[in-house]
Design an enzyme around this catalytic site. Structure first.
Site, mmCIF file in Angstrom:
data_model
loop_
_atom_site.group_PDB
_atom_site.id
_atom_site.type_symbol
_atom_site.label_atom_id
_atom_site.label_comp_id
_atom_site.label_asym_id
_atom_site.label_seq_id
_atom_site.Cartn_x
_atom_site.Cartn_y
_atom_site.Cartn_z
ATOM 1 N N HIS A 188 0.851 -1.193 0.000
ATOM 2 C CA HIS A 188 0.000 0.000 0.000
ATOM 3 C C HIS A 188 0.887 1.243 0.000
ATOM 4 C CE1 HIS A 188 1.135 0.347 4.190
ATOM 5 N NE2 HIS A 188 0.628 -0.841 4.449
HETATM 6 P P1 TYD Z 1 -1.559 -2.805 7.767
HETATM 7 O O1 TYD Z 1 -0.923 -1.463 7.881
HETATM 8 O O2 TYD Z 1 -2.517 -3.028 6.650
HETATM 9 O O3 TYD Z 1 -0.445 -3.935 7.722
HETATM 10 P P2 TYD Z 1 0.647 -4.180 6.589
HETATM 11 O O4 TYD Z 1 0.635 -2.985 5.735
HETATM 12 O O5 TYD Z 1 1.937 -4.355 7.300
HETATM 13 O O6 TYD Z 1 0.229 -5.408 5.865
HETATM 14 O O7 TYD Z 1 -2.248 -3.149 9.139
HETATM 15 C C1 TYD Z 1 -2.800 -4.415 9.419
HETATM 16 C C2 TYD Z 1 -3.966 -4.227 10.357
HETATM 17 O O8 TYD Z 1 -3.545 -3.637 11.571
HETATM 18 C C3 TYD Z 1 -5.052 -3.332 9.774
HETATM 19 O O9 TYD Z 1 -6.311 -3.925 10.068
HETATM 20 C C4 TYD Z 1 -4.945 -2.058 10.550
HETATM 21 C C5 TYD Z 1 -4.265 -2.445 11.834
HETATM 22 N N1 TYD Z 1 -3.336 -1.398 12.316
HETATM 23 C C6 TYD Z 1 -3.717 -0.578 13.372
HETATM 24 O O10 TYD Z 1 -4.822 -0.699 13.935
HETATM 25 N N2 TYD Z 1 -2.848 0.391 13.783
HETATM 26 C C7 TYD Z 1 -1.641 0.572 13.206
HETATM 27 O O11 TYD Z 1 -0.864 1.480 13.620
HETATM 28 C C8 TYD Z 1 -1.261 -0.275 12.113
HETATM 29 C C9 TYD Z 1 0.054 -0.100 11.412
HETATM 30 C C10 TYD Z 1 -2.151 -1.246 11.708
#
Ligand code: TYD
Length: 134
Positions: free
Chosen positions: A52
């Site tokens: 992303h």
């Molecule tokens: P995401 O940022 O999509 O993970 P990655 O990009 O590493 O695959 O986050 C995964 C899940 O965690 C998503 O449901 C949102 C949650 N999340 C939070 O609640 N707070 C945060 O600070 C982060 C980074 C993620």
């Protein structure tokens, strides 16, 4: 933002026979104030995280343990940064597509972020990202 604005930043390293120590201070070692810290761990072999971009959030990523790759993409150019030491990290400006893969067993990715978590700061669709960048 362009890939050229992303960079590896070496952190201070205090070598000591009792064990080494490294430091990150906001606005000194990294170019933003730290609003949030999270970490990624227990990644099963072959998994990819973080496909992303962020509209505003900037990050600094450190491999505290083990190794992994961060692939950055500004819509025109892609670059892979391999992180495998705890005394340097990758500064990721806002507006770049980023994904992380090639996690080793026991890899621990520390991520310092410039903003609080906002779901609406994410661009999760690559075609939408390309449209915004063009
Ligand atoms: P995401 O940022 O999509 O993970 P990655 O990009 O590493 O695959 O986050 C995964 C899940 O965690 C998503 O449901 C949102 C949650 N999340 C939070 O609640 N707070 C945060 O600070 C982060 C980074 C993620």
């Amino acid at each position: 933002m362009k890939i050229s604005e992303a960079k590896i930043i070496n952190l201070p390293k205090i070598l000591d026979r009792r064990g080494n120590l490294s430091i990150i201070e906001e606005m000194k070692n990294i170019p933003f104030k730290i609003e949030r810290t999270y970490w990624i761990y227990d990644v099963p072999g072959g998994e990819t995280r973080g496909a992303h971009a962020y509209k505003e959030n900037q990050e600094f990523i450190v491999a505290l343990s083990g190794s992994f790759d961060v692939i950055l993409d500004d819509g025109k150019e892609k670059k892979t940064f391999s992180l495998n030491r705890s005394y340097y990290g990758l500064y990721v400006p806002k507006g770049l597509w980023r994904q992380m893969n090639n996690f080793s067993t026991n890899a621990l990715a520390l991520i310092l972020a410039s903003t609080k978590y906002h779901a609406n700061d994410y661009i999760r669709n690559y075609d939408e990202f390309l449209k915004i960048k063009s």
